[in-house]
Design an enzyme around this catalytic site. Sequence first.
Site, PDB file in Angstrom:
ATOM      1  N   ALA A 194     -72.019  67.249 -79.325  1.00 15.51           N
ATOM      2  CA  ALA A 194     -71.908  68.315 -80.320  1.00 15.51           C
ATOM      3  C   ALA A 194     -73.012  69.364 -80.209  1.00 15.51           C
ATOM      4  O   ALA A 194     -72.798  70.516 -80.569  1.00 15.51           O
ATOM      5  CB  ALA A 194     -71.893  67.720 -81.719  1.00 15.51           C
ATOM      6  N   THR A 195     -74.171  68.987 -79.700  1.00  7.52           N
ATOM      7  CA  THR A 195     -75.225  69.995 -79.528  1.00  7.52           C
ATOM      8  C   THR A 195     -74.711  71.084 -78.585  1.00  7.52           C
ATOM      9  O   THR A 195     -74.821  72.280 -78.874  1.00  7.52           O
ATOM     10  CB  THR A 195     -76.514  69.348 -78.977  1.00  7.52           C
ATOM     11  OG1 THR A 195     -76.983  68.407 -79.949  1.00  7.52           O
ATOM     12  CG2 THR A 195     -77.593  70.373 -78.699  1.00  7.52           C
ATOM     13  N   ASN A 225     -75.104  65.683 -92.542  1.00  5.07           N
ATOM     14  CA  ASN A 225     -75.399  64.410 -91.879  1.00  5.07           C
ATOM     15  C   ASN A 225     -76.429  63.563 -92.609  1.00  5.07           C
ATOM     16  O   ASN A 225     -76.537  62.373 -92.352  1.00  5.07           O
ATOM     17  CB  ASN A 225     -75.849  64.658 -90.430  1.00  5.07           C
ATOM     18  CG  ASN A 225     -76.896  65.720 -90.316  1.00  5.07           C
ATOM     19  OD1 ASN A 225     -76.685  66.856 -90.720  1.00  5.07           O
ATOM     20  ND2 ASN A 225     -78.046  65.361 -89.803  1.00  5.07           N
ATOM     21  N   GLN A 257     -69.668  65.048 -88.564  1.00  6.00           N
ATOM     22  CA  GLN A 257     -69.602  63.944 -89.533  1.00  6.00           C
ATOM     23  C   GLN A 257     -68.241  63.826 -90.231  1.00  6.00           C
ATOM     24  O   GLN A 257     -68.058  62.937 -91.055  1.00  6.00           O
ATOM     25  CB  GLN A 257     -70.736  64.057 -90.563  1.00  6.00           C
ATOM     26  CG  GLN A 257     -72.139  64.027 -89.959  1.00  6.00           C
ATOM     27  CD  GLN A 257     -72.521  62.695 -89.318  1.00  6.00           C
ATOM     28  OE1 GLN A 257     -71.859  61.665 -89.518  1.00  6.00           O
ATOM     29  NE2 GLN A 257     -73.590  62.682 -88.531  1.00  6.00           N
ATOM     30  N   HIS A 275     -70.347  59.800 -79.891  1.00 10.00           N
ATOM     31  CA  HIS A 275     -71.167  58.643 -80.271  1.00 10.00           C
ATOM     32  C   HIS A 275     -71.289  58.411 -81.777  1.00 10.00           C
ATOM     33  O   HIS A 275     -71.900  57.448 -82.214  1.00 10.00           O
ATOM     34  CB  HIS A 275     -72.554  58.710 -79.601  1.00 10.00           C
ATOM     35  CG  HIS A 275     -73.486  59.736 -80.144  1.00 10.00           C
ATOM     36  ND1 HIS A 275     -74.572  59.402 -80.903  1.00 10.00           N
ATOM     37  CD2 HIS A 275     -73.511  61.081 -80.030  1.00 10.00           C
ATOM     38  CE1 HIS A 275     -75.229  60.507 -81.213  1.00 10.00           C
ATOM     39  NE2 HIS A 275     -74.604  61.528 -80.704  1.00 10.00           N
ATOM     40  N   CYS A 331     -89.848  64.249 -91.284  1.00 10.00           N
ATOM     41  CA  CYS A 331     -90.875  65.274 -91.465  1.00 10.00           C
ATOM     42  C   CYS A 331     -92.145  64.924 -90.702  1.00 10.00           C
ATOM     43  O   CYS A 331     -92.568  63.781 -90.672  1.00 10.00           O
ATOM     44  CB  CYS A 331     -91.187  65.424 -92.934  1.00 10.00           C
ATOM     45  SG  CYS A 331     -91.459  63.853 -93.689  1.00 10.00           S
TER      46      CYS A 331
HETATM   47  N1  PLP Z   1     -74.328  68.071 -85.845  1.00  9.89           N
HETATM   48  C1  PLP Z   1     -74.471  67.080 -86.722  1.00  9.89           C
HETATM   49  C2  PLP Z   1     -74.062  67.295 -88.153  1.00  9.89           C
HETATM   50  C3  PLP Z   1     -74.990  65.847 -86.311  1.00  9.89           C
HETATM   51  O1  PLP Z   1     -75.120  64.863 -87.204  1.00  9.89           O
HETATM   52  C4  PLP Z   1     -75.357  65.695 -84.953  1.00  9.89           C
HETATM   53  C5  PLP Z   1     -75.971  64.433 -84.493  1.00  9.89           C
HETATM   54  O2  PLP Z   1     -76.983  64.001 -84.984  1.00  9.89           O
HETATM   55  C6  PLP Z   1     -75.179  66.752 -84.070  1.00  9.89           C
HETATM   56  C7  PLP Z   1     -74.659  67.933 -84.548  1.00  9.89           C
HETATM   57  C8  PLP Z   1     -75.530  66.644 -82.613  1.00  9.89           C
HETATM   58  O3  PLP Z   1     -74.610  65.820 -81.941  1.00  9.89           O
HETATM   59  P1  PLP Z   1     -74.865  65.254 -80.476  1.00  9.89           P
HETATM   60  O4  PLP Z   1     -75.793  64.105 -80.618  1.00  9.89           O
HETATM   61  O5  PLP Z   1     -73.509  64.847 -79.984  1.00  9.89           O
HETATM   62  O6  PLP Z   1     -75.432  66.357 -79.650  1.00  9.89           O
END
Ligand code: PLP
Length: 380
Positions: free
Chosen positions: A69-70, A149, A179, A201, A324
């Site tokens: 997703a990144t 998330n 999510q 994942h 943090c």
């Molecule tokens: N967006 C959200 C809301 C997430 O919870 C995450 C993962 O922590 C990501 C994006 C990033 O996903 P990925 O680990 O597949 O790059």
Amino acid sequence: MIYFDNMASTKVCEESLREQIRIDTEVYGNSTALSKFGADVEKEIVKARNKISQGLKVKSPEIIFTSGATESNNTFILGVAKKYNRLGNHIITQKTEHKSVLQTMKKLENEGFDVTYLDVNDKGMIDLNELKNNLKETTILVSIMHINNETGVIFPIEEITKITKEYNKEIKVFVDGVQSFGKLDLNLVTLGIDGYSFSGHKIHAPKGVGGLFIKSGVNIEPLIVGGGQQNNLRSGTLNTGGVVALATAFEIANKNVKENYENAKIIKKKFLELLDKIDGVEINGDFENSCAYTLNLSFKDLKGEVLLHALADEEIYISTGSSCNSKSDLGMLAHYGYENDRVLGSIRIGISRFSTIEEAEICIEKIEKLVPMLRRFKRR
Ligand code: PLP
């Protein structure tokens, strides 16, 4: 061990793993190869893409596969920003997005884009009037996540799209769907959105594979160029094993999506017993408007991190609500307007469809014992 950190990552389910092994040991050619072996690989990719597009109620060519997703978030946001820059340079997002969105926005700001970050209230929700008031002639993109998330707060995507498109139907609406993918019964057409990202994942598929819905007619400047795979939208040889594993995990999750959700809801509610058993426990975010898989709690006079380590010693895994490092980076919950103690005292319980009520009971019992002890220790 007991695992309640499923928002961070999940166990790969057997069916998904089996499919990955089958592809990687039996159908391992390159989908672009001209041979029959190559065609067999391509067939597997097409089947996987169909499973995902059918589950999301969109057209098959509207789905591309990525490394997660990144990459999907970067691809859509940067891709739309670059392609539609001639129409304007204004983007709207909100302050509690995942860093893969926020950092992408920062990158665009450095390149001269004008980004509005909507505030959230103590329930973790944006004000839709604020969204409306911030739309302007130069707005080209609105990017709001589906489910937060850390707290599970659900954003009203349909309304966000309606407001945006009523102002100007050319403005693209993008949703980080990590999510909600495989957890809500989704119809991306009804949501009216132009882009939606997802990741393997988080739904019991392997790491390093994900995808992106790009509505037909929406143009993006590709982030990754090369061999021209996937209609030139994302070059590179596809991780076929991962893609098939992702589609398998999604198909299974989606088949019983409503039952799984109800089961998660029961487990989540069970954790509310902590509010009666221990003093000074608060729910972070809006419980009534949050996803059944995520619960975020703060314990007064106790750092979430301390509780996390004490539970880890018992082989129970949760996470803290805020990652943090310094005062200036208090983490996501600071945007809810909470006091520092509440932010630092937060933990996140991430439920999966494999979680059981017995596991929740054990976890609750341990927390009930540990919290007073750790608080005493802190006060000394
Ligand atoms: N967006 C959200 C809301 C997430 O919870 C995450 C993962 O922590 C990501 C994006 C990033 O996903 P990925 O680990 O597949 O790059």
